[in-house]
Design a protein around this motif. Structure first.
Motif, PDB file in Angstrom:
ATOM      1  N   GLN A 123       0.842  -1.192   0.000  1.00 32.55           N
ATOM      2  CA  GLN A 123       0.000   0.000   0.000  1.00 32.55           C
ATOM      3  C   GLN A 123       0.887   1.256   0.000  1.00 32.55           C
ATOM      4  N   PRO A 124       0.309   2.409  -0.366  1.00 36.35           N
ATOM      5  CA  PRO A 124       1.104   3.639  -0.419  1.00 36.35           C
ATOM      6  C   PRO A 124       1.702   4.033   0.933  1.00 36.35           C
ATOM      7  N   ILE A 125       2.930   4.519   0.874  1.00 36.62           N
ATOM      8  CA  ILE A 125       3.618   5.072   2.040  1.00 36.62           C
ATOM      9  C   ILE A 125       3.144   6.519   2.171  1.00 36.62           C
ATOM     10  N   PRO A 126       2.676   6.943   3.345  1.00 36.37           N
ATOM     11  CA  PRO A 126       2.230   8.329   3.509  1.00 36.37           C
ATOM     12  C   PRO A 126       3.343   9.341   3.204  1.00 36.37           C
ATOM     13  N   LYS A 127       2.959  10.496   2.679  1.00 36.34           N
ATOM     14  CA  LYS A 127       3.913  11.518   2.252  1.00 36.34           C
ATOM     15  C   LYS A 127       4.856  11.953   3.367  1.00 36.34           C
ATOM     16  N   LYS A 128       4.420  11.909   4.628  1.00 34.58           N
ATOM     17  CA  LYS A 128       5.308  12.366   5.705  1.00 34.58           C
ATOM     18  C   LYS A 128       6.584  11.538   5.804  1.00 34.58           C
ATOM     19  N   TYR A 129       6.569  10.325   5.211  1.00 38.80           N
ATOM     20  CA  TYR A 129       7.752   9.455   5.227  1.00 38.80           C
ATOM     21  C   TYR A 129       8.571   9.580   3.941  1.00 38.80           C
ATOM     22  N   ALA A 130       8.174  10.476   3.031  1.00 35.52           N
ATOM     23  CA  ALA A 130       8.877  10.700   1.771  1.00 35.52           C
ATOM     24  C   ALA A 130       9.799  11.906   1.905  1.00 35.52           C
ATOM     25  N   ARG A 131      10.783  12.006   1.012  1.00 39.71           N
ATOM     26  CA  ARG A 131      11.713  13.147   1.053  1.00 39.71           C
ATOM     27  C   ARG A 131      10.991  14.464   0.839  1.00 39.71           C
ATOM     28  N   ALA A 132       9.928  14.468   0.029  1.00 35.79           N
ATOM     29  CA  ALA A 132       9.173  15.698  -0.238  1.00 35.79           C
ATOM     30  C   ALA A 132       8.236  16.046   0.923  1.00 35.79           C
ATOM     31  N   GLY A 133       8.077  15.117   1.869  1.00 31.53           N
ATOM     32  CA  GLY A 133       7.263  15.364   3.058  1.00 31.53           C
ATOM     33  C   GLY A 133       8.175  15.720   4.222  1.00 31.53           C
TER      34      GLY A 133
END
Length: 154
Positions: free
Chosen positions: A14-24
């Motif tokens: 499933q998608p990883i929430p944006k807060k765990y992405a470099r852009a988050g």
């Protein structure tokens, strides 16, 4: 019992929430595991993106995770006095750097790989990087578990 790895932040495939992405917020997602073999002396973890345009891209490498641990907390890479050892990722940072696929790419898969090891510490030098650390970890692996999330930049 089989070694299993999960995250409270995202379910398998499933998608990883944006807060765990470099852009988050670029936070390390919380992970927990169970079913480690009795002989486990430590753990190692690697996060990789096999869908990267120029081959597999490694986002995080951690070794020397104590055998008595059964989780890594959110933002474990920024915690003071961290017991685990972080290796330089393919961005050049000795910490977690989250998903950052090229805009317009199909969703990329981010595989979190946990290995239960038969040694208390790996001696791979920090400068050797994640690939060398994981190659050494595989020599000592008693069991391995994965959890995979996806991420797409819009």
């Amino acid at each position: 019992m089989t070694l299993t790895l999960i995250s409270k932040a995202f379910a398998q495939d499933q998608p990883i929430p944006k807060k765990y992405a470099r852009a988050g917020e670029n936070l390390f997602p919380p992970l927990s595991w169970s079913g480690a073999p009795e002989e486990t002396r430590s753990f190692a973890l690697m996060v990789e993106d096999p869908d990267a345009p120029h081959g597999t891209f490694r986002h995080c490498g951690i070794a020397n995770i104590p055998a008595e641990w059964c989780a890594l907390a959110e933002s474990v890479d920024t915690a003071p006095e961290q017991a685990p050892r972080f290796y330089k990722n393919d961005f050049g940072n000795a910490r977690y750097d989250g998903p950052q696929p090229p805009a317009g790419d199909r969703p990329h898969h981010y595989i979190f790989r946990l290995a239960a090891l038969d040694v208390p510490k790996l001696s791979t030098p920090d400068a050797a990087g994640i690939s060398a650390m994981w190659a050494e970890a595989k020599k000592h692996a008693l069991a391995e578990a994965t959890v995979t999330g996806t991420y797409q930049t819009h």
